[in-house]
Design an enzyme around this catalytic site. Structure first.
Site, PDB file in Angstrom:
ATOM      1  CD  GLU A 198      -3.219   0.327   0.234  1.00  0.00           C
ATOM      2  OE1 GLU A 198      -2.763   1.356  -0.301  1.00  0.00           O
ATOM      3  OE2 GLU A 198      -4.410  -0.011   0.118  1.00  0.00           O
TER       4      GLU A 198
ATOM      5  CG  ASN B 271      -8.333   3.015   0.784  1.00  0.00           C
ATOM      6  OD1 ASN B 271      -7.125   3.024   0.986  1.00  0.00           O
ATOM      7  ND2 ASN B 271      -9.086   1.954   1.042  1.00  0.00           N
TER       8      ASN B 271
ATOM      9  CG  ASP C 184      -7.142   0.232  -2.001  1.00  0.00           C
ATOM     10  OD1 ASP C 184      -6.684   1.091  -1.220  1.00  0.00           O
ATOM     11  OD2 ASP C 184      -7.063  -0.986  -1.757  1.00  0.00           O
TER      12      ASP C 184
END
Length: 288
Positions: A15, A146, A195
């Protein structure tokens, strides 16, 4: 468009990629693995630093080092010396929550959201950490935070709730750091959910779709400009890098994938890369 595997890191939950223009290097995290990772574009070497707890997101500092959003709060970290110092734990009494995505605005404030660790309840909040290290709660009732991003003119703030399957836009006041006039920007449909994101120099939002096998470029009016299919099911976020900021890096995850799925997508959990025809913007740095 040619898609390549830049780093075969096989992260469980890769991430938060950020390109450091000073070092010409890519930083990102593996939340589940508690690792901060660095990819040197010249030597193609990778360095990993194990954190004291899960690390969800971070921003580079204007001085040196970085500010982190770990599982339980904010901290400073200096990669060269591995010096670590806690700043604040705004949800110390909420044991079910952890921090997730975060990013720095152009004024040097670090924003990061919290979420229910199971990803099923709306117990999270969005926080803003200012340069004087004061913490401000900007939103509550968040599911999975996100896609934090700002338009190049600093008038619009983007923020996604993956649990909703929606990306929202807000009016943004750069001098004060205030957000207002929340509205729907885009709503995604099955199978993908929004995301992490990156903004390019033209003000278009590039969003990685969890379970969607793709990155989508959205125009400022919310219309889809282009769709880039990927060979991984769970892309997690993206960032512009390279000398001209025209290399798009995409992190991904192996989270909850069965052995048969992993066999079919061997790049899952890796960092993918592709050359694009529009430049990104340098990552903003924390002023504190």
């Amino acid at each position: 468009m040619t898609i390549e595997l830049a780093v075969d890191c096989r992260n469980q939950l890769g991430e938060g990629p950020i390109w450091d223009v000073r070092e010409q290097a890519l930083y990102w995290v593996d939340i589940a693995g508690r690792e901060l990772q660095r990819f040197d574009s010249a030597s193609e070497s990778v360095r990993r630093c194990l954190m004291p707890e899960r690390v969800a997101s971070f921003a580079l500092r204007r001085s040196s080092g970085m500010v982190l959003a770990l599982e339980s709060g904010f901290a400073f970290f200096e990669p060269l010396t591995e010096e670590f110092r806690w700043i604040a734990r705004p949800e110390a009494t909420i044991g079910r929550n952890r921090f997730n995505d975060g990013k720095c605005d152009s004024s040097g404030r670090f924003w990061a959201g919290t979420m229910d660790d199971a990803g099923t309840e709306y117990t999270g909040s969005l926080y803003r950490l200012d340069a004087d290290l004061t913490v401000h709660r900007m939103e509550n009732g968040v599911g999975i935070p996100n896609s934090l991003a700002w338009s190049p003119d600093d008038r619009t703030f983007y923020f996604a709730d993956t649990l909703d399957g929606r990306i929202y836009a807000y009016d943004y006041d750069a001098p004060s750091g205030a957000i207002s006039q929340k509205r729907l920007f885009v709503s995604t449909s099955d199978p993908g959910s929004p995301d992490g994101s990156a903004i390019d120099s033209e003000g278009y939002l590039w969003n990685a779709e969890w379970d969607g096998w793709r990155v989508v470029r959205y125009a400022p009016d919310g219309s889809i400009d282009r769709v880039i299919p990927l060979p991984v099911q769970k892309p997690t976020s993206c960032a512009f890098g390279g000398p001209d900021l025209r290399t798009l890096y995409v992190t991904s995850a192996r989270w909850d994938l069965a052995p048969s799925d992993l066999a079919a997508q061997p790049w899952a959990g890796g960092v993918l890369t592709m050359q694009v025809d529009v430049a990104g913007l340098p990552a903003a740095r924390f002023a504190g």
